[in-house]
Each structure stands twice: as structure tokens, then as C-alpha cells.
Scaffold this motif. Sequence first.
Motif, mmCIF file in Angstrom:
data_model
loop_
_atom_site.group_PDB
_atom_site.id
_atom_site.type_symbol
_atom_site.label_atom_id
_atom_site.label_comp_id
_atom_site.label_asym_id
_atom_site.label_seq_id
_atom_site.Cartn_x
_atom_site.Cartn_y
_atom_site.Cartn_z
ATOM 1 N N SER A 79 0.839 -1.190 0.000
ATOM 2 C CA SER A 79 0.000 0.000 0.000
ATOM 3 C C SER A 79 0.874 1.239 0.000
ATOM 4 O O SER A 79 1.979 1.222 0.547
ATOM 5 C CB SER A 79 -0.902 0.010 1.239
ATOM 6 N N THR B 106 -4.290 7.038 -2.182
ATOM 7 C CA THR B 106 -3.847 5.736 -1.694
ATOM 8 C C THR B 106 -4.007 4.664 -2.754
ATOM 9 O O THR B 106 -4.806 4.803 -3.690
ATOM 10 C CB THR B 106 -4.631 5.301 -0.444
ATOM 11 N N THR B 107 -3.252 3.594 -2.581
ATOM 12 C CA THR B 107 -3.400 2.423 -3.423
ATOM 13 C C THR B 107 -3.119 1.189 -2.577
ATOM 14 O O THR B 107 -2.371 1.259 -1.596
ATOM 15 C CB THR B 107 -2.442 2.479 -4.622
ATOM 16 N N TYR B 108 -3.755 0.064 -2.933
ATOM 17 C CA TYR B 108 -3.612 -1.177 -2.188
ATOM 18 C C TYR B 108 -3.408 -2.345 -3.142
ATOM 19 O O TYR B 108 -3.980 -2.378 -4.235
ATOM 20 C CB TYR B 108 -4.869 -1.465 -1.358
ATOM 21 N N LYS C 5 -6.707 -5.495 0.041
ATOM 22 C CA LYS C 5 -7.793 -4.516 -0.039
ATOM 23 C C LYS C 5 -8.971 -4.970 0.815
ATOM 24 O O LYS C 5 -9.379 -6.134 0.763
ATOM 25 C CB LYS C 5 -8.210 -4.343 -1.497
ATOM 26 N N THR D 126 -5.531 -0.807 6.000
ATOM 27 C CA THR D 126 -5.822 0.604 5.776
ATOM 28 C C THR D 126 -4.563 1.420 6.030
ATOM 29 O O THR D 126 -3.959 1.307 7.099
ATOM 30 C CB THR D 126 -6.936 1.100 6.712
ATOM 31 N N ILE D 127 -4.198 2.242 5.061
ATOM 32 C CA ILE D 127 -3.047 3.123 5.214
ATOM 33 C C ILE D 127 -3.553 4.521 5.535
ATOM 34 O O ILE D 127 -4.579 4.964 5.015
ATOM 35 C CB ILE D 127 -2.162 3.120 3.943
ATOM 36 N N LEU E 209 -0.023 1.665 8.937
ATOM 37 C CA LEU E 209 -0.686 0.598 8.192
ATOM 38 C C LEU E 209 -1.438 -0.261 9.203
ATOM 39 O O LEU E 209 -0.827 -1.004 9.981
ATOM 40 C CB LEU E 209 0.320 -0.246 7.415
#
Length: 124
Positions: free
Chosen positions: A49, A58-60, A65, A69-70, A81
Motif C-alpha cells: 500500500s 492511496t493504493t492497495y 484490499k 488501511t493506510i 498501516l
Amino acid sequence: EVEVVESGGGLVQTGGSLRLSCAASGFVFEDYVIGWFRQVPGKGREAVSCISSPDGKTTYAASVKGRFTISSDNAKDTVFLQMNSLQPEDTAVYYCAALVTSVFACRDNLMDAWGSGTLVAVSS
């Protein structure tokens, strides 16, 4: 010089939670991306992430996913994280990395600075 330091790894049972922290320093009026990557011995490093500052994009990875959660505290240049519903396949050394950039990217070969890693072990 940009530096990052991880903390928060450990041993947890399947279904448990852990929170990793990444403290970054050395940014001076710059946009940046901070990411979490993980690596299992004998395998390549995987992007888990990433989050950008100051816009918070954000990206996961697909595998995390909905479970991870970042988030970031921009005032303290710290990224978290939160890892929930951990599974044995999440076991790895987790690395924090930083990229000074105004263009969002989450690729290990682009990162400018790396932490030493923290072990996350999930028992079945």
C-alpha cells in the motif's frame, strides 16, 4: 536526506490485527509518497500500500484490499498501516519506503529511501 523507520511488527494469530508505523524525516517542502512493501524469503518484494502527501491518494494490493488501511499524520510525517483479519499468507518482512515526488507512484524500484524492515508473523 530522507530517512524512514518502521515499528510495530510482531506475532499474531490468524484473524488478528497489527498496526505498523513509519516515521519519515528529511522532507523539506516536498511532495512525497510513502509505501509499505513486504517480502517473503525466496520471493520478490510486493507493494502492499502507498499514500501520497499532501493529497492523501492511496493504493492497495488486491490481496490486502478491505483488510489493510493506510493513513498518515502529515504534521508528524508518520504513516500507519492498520492490518486487520491477518492471514498466514501475510507473514513477511514489511518495509517502509519513501519517494520524493509530485507524481504518484508505488513501485519498489522508484523509492528513494528504505527502512530496515519489521517482521510480521501470523500463526495458523
